[in-house]
Design an enzyme around this catalytic site. Structure first.
Site, mmCIF file in Angstrom:
data_model
loop_
_atom_site.group_PDB
_atom_site.id
_atom_site.type_symbol
_atom_site.label_atom_id
_atom_site.label_comp_id
_atom_site.label_asym_id
_atom_site.label_seq_id
_atom_site.Cartn_x
_atom_site.Cartn_y
_atom_site.Cartn_z
ATOM 1 C CG HIS A 230 -0.504 -0.429 2.491
ATOM 2 N ND1 HIS A 230 0.677 0.011 3.048
ATOM 3 C CD2 HIS A 230 -1.041 -1.294 3.377
ATOM 4 C CE1 HIS A 230 0.828 -0.570 4.225
ATOM 5 N NE2 HIS A 230 -0.179 -1.365 4.449
ATOM 6 C CG ASP A 303 -4.826 -2.614 3.508
ATOM 7 O OD1 ASP A 303 -4.964 -3.627 4.236
ATOM 8 O OD2 ASP A 303 -4.338 -1.541 3.941
HETATM 9 ZN ZN LIG Z 1 -0.629 -2.474 6.076
#
Ligand SMILES: [Zn+2]
Length: 434
Positions: A230, A303
């Site tokens: 991320h 995520d």
């Molecule tokens: Zn993370």
């Protein structure tokens, strides 16, 4: 096993063709195929993409089944067009032993909706002190090849170096959650003008960039493969670009929410926008989109982070960090990357299937759409327009930042090795089909 004849579908956006799926593989591709099947699907106007692969999913089981289970998480994955996901290790107990990763792996096999590749923790209990049983997890039935303390950063350079060295020995990869802990103590949102105006403790970009820079140096020194989870800042993009220009085996992912949303949303005070790493600025968002388009960022990682309602409807300061994302990922990528003209569908297939499969060294996923290949496919309607309705989600949680937004595109069907996990936009009952 049910056979499928898909009529007039556009492979990666090309001219309409028919596909015959049988025995788990793509048997034929052509125009006006002279073939029959148990089920014929009229796919005019639908795209065919390779089954999506996620490097970054939180399935929450074992330990947080009120937020998600392997069954509901893999159903959400199928609804989003995914045929393989990597399940992060921050469960309770932590996935730091062969026993836990084998449990998650087995639950996914029993559910049957999506391949699940458990990620092994780098350190015992994600505590950063003692190395987890890397080799035990790798040699287990789950065959772990991706290691991460995600949720926490492996901030000890000695530990990170050892993990990269081990990863190199098995052709594995260390996926780092890059967050310098001292620079982010008490952080609630991106550090910048909005945090200053709101008087909230900020999470500076340098806290991410400093760790990525160090890890790139460690990857260079060890020859181990580094994957950056991320990635969220413009500066991080520049470091990864530099690493690639030096020929280093460094890869990176970006989340759908970091491609669309900015820290301006924190002004609403709604904790659904609280996430780690935090939503950044418009300048960062544009840099992330450009980097995904030019390949500096290799993959979209969702995520997907389900949380029970009480953990997200409370006051911002005490709310949990994270958002669900499996069921909206492809639509957000269409809106931010395809409808903006930055990327075509071949690019989407590359960043959401081919490259993440390669990073995870998955052999049967992320394959070309050709005769003889495993039938891991998505039928996607890019012309669909609809409002995100969390109550319709398959995930057990509802913490989406896209609620009420009009997003383009809809998954019509998902096939996992020729078995339909989603048909006509709805989950199938597995068991009778297989
Ligand atoms: Zn993370």
């Amino acid at each position: 096993m049910t056979t499928y004849l898909i009529r007039n579908a556009q492979i990666l956006g090309g001219a309409p063709q028919d596909l015959l799926l049988a025995e788990g593989v793509i048997q034929q591709i052509g125009t006006d195929l002279d073939a029959t099947a148990d089920v014929e699907i009229d796919a005019r106007g639908l795209l065919v993409l390779p089954g999506l692969v996620d490097l970054h999913t939180h399935l929450r089981q074992p330990g947080k089944e009120e937020a998600e289970t392997v069954l509901t998480g893999t159903q959400a994955a199928a609804m989003g067009g995914f045929t393989a996901v990597h399940a992060m290790a921050n469960t309770t107990p932590t996935a730091d032993t062969a026993e836990v990763v084998e449990q998650v792996h087995r639950l996914a096999l029993e559910a049957g909706y999506c391949d699940v590749h458990p990620v092994g923790a780098v350190t015992v209990g994600l505590e950063g002190k003692e190395a987890a049983d890397w080799d035990g997890m790798h040699r287990s039935a789950a065959a772990v090849r991706v290691f991460s303390d995600d949720g926490k950063c492996v901030d000890d350079a000695v530990m990170m170096r050892a993990a990269l060295e081990y990863a190199k020995s098995i052709d594995g990869v260390v996926a780092q959650h890059a967050q310098e802990p001292r620079l982010t103590e008490g952080a609630q949102m991106n550090e910048g003008t909005v945090s200053a105006e709101l008087g909230m403790p900020g999470w500076p970009a340098v806290a991410e960039e400093a760790v990525i820079a160090r890890d790139v140096a460690l990857a260079a020194a060890t020859g181990g493969r580094l994957h950056v989870c991320h990635l969220s800042t413009k500066g991080s993009v520049e470091i990864v670009r530099w690493a690639k220009s030096r020929g280093l085996d460094v890869t990176a992912e970006v989340t759908p929410h970091h491609l669309l949303l900015t820290d301006e949303l924190v002004r609403t005070g709604e904790a659904v926008y609280k996430v780690n790493p935090p939503l950044r600025t418009e300048e960062d968002v544009l840099a992330l989109r450009a980097a995904l388009a030019d390949g500096t960022i290799d993959a979209v990682g969702t995520d997907h982070a389900p949380h029970p309602e009480a953990d997200k409807t409370c006051a911002w300061a005490v709310a949990a960090m994270g958002m669900v994302g499996l069921e909206t990922a492809l639509s957000v990528v269409q809106q931010t990357m395809v409808d903006t003209g930055l990327m075509n569908w071949q690019g989407v297939a590359d960043r959401m299937s081919h490259r993440p499969a390669r990073i995870g060294r998955l052999t049967g996923q992320g394959r070309p759409i050709s005769v003889g290949e495993p039938a891991n496919l998505v039928l996607f309607d890019p012309a669909y327009r609809g409002t995100v309705t969390p109550d319709a989600f398959a995930t057990r949680s509802r913490n989406t930042p896209f609620k009420g937004l009009d997003l383009p595109g809809k998954v019509h069907a998902t096939f996992l090795r020729g078995t339909a996990t989603v048909l006509a936009g709805a989950l199938t009952e597995l068991g009778e089909d297989a």
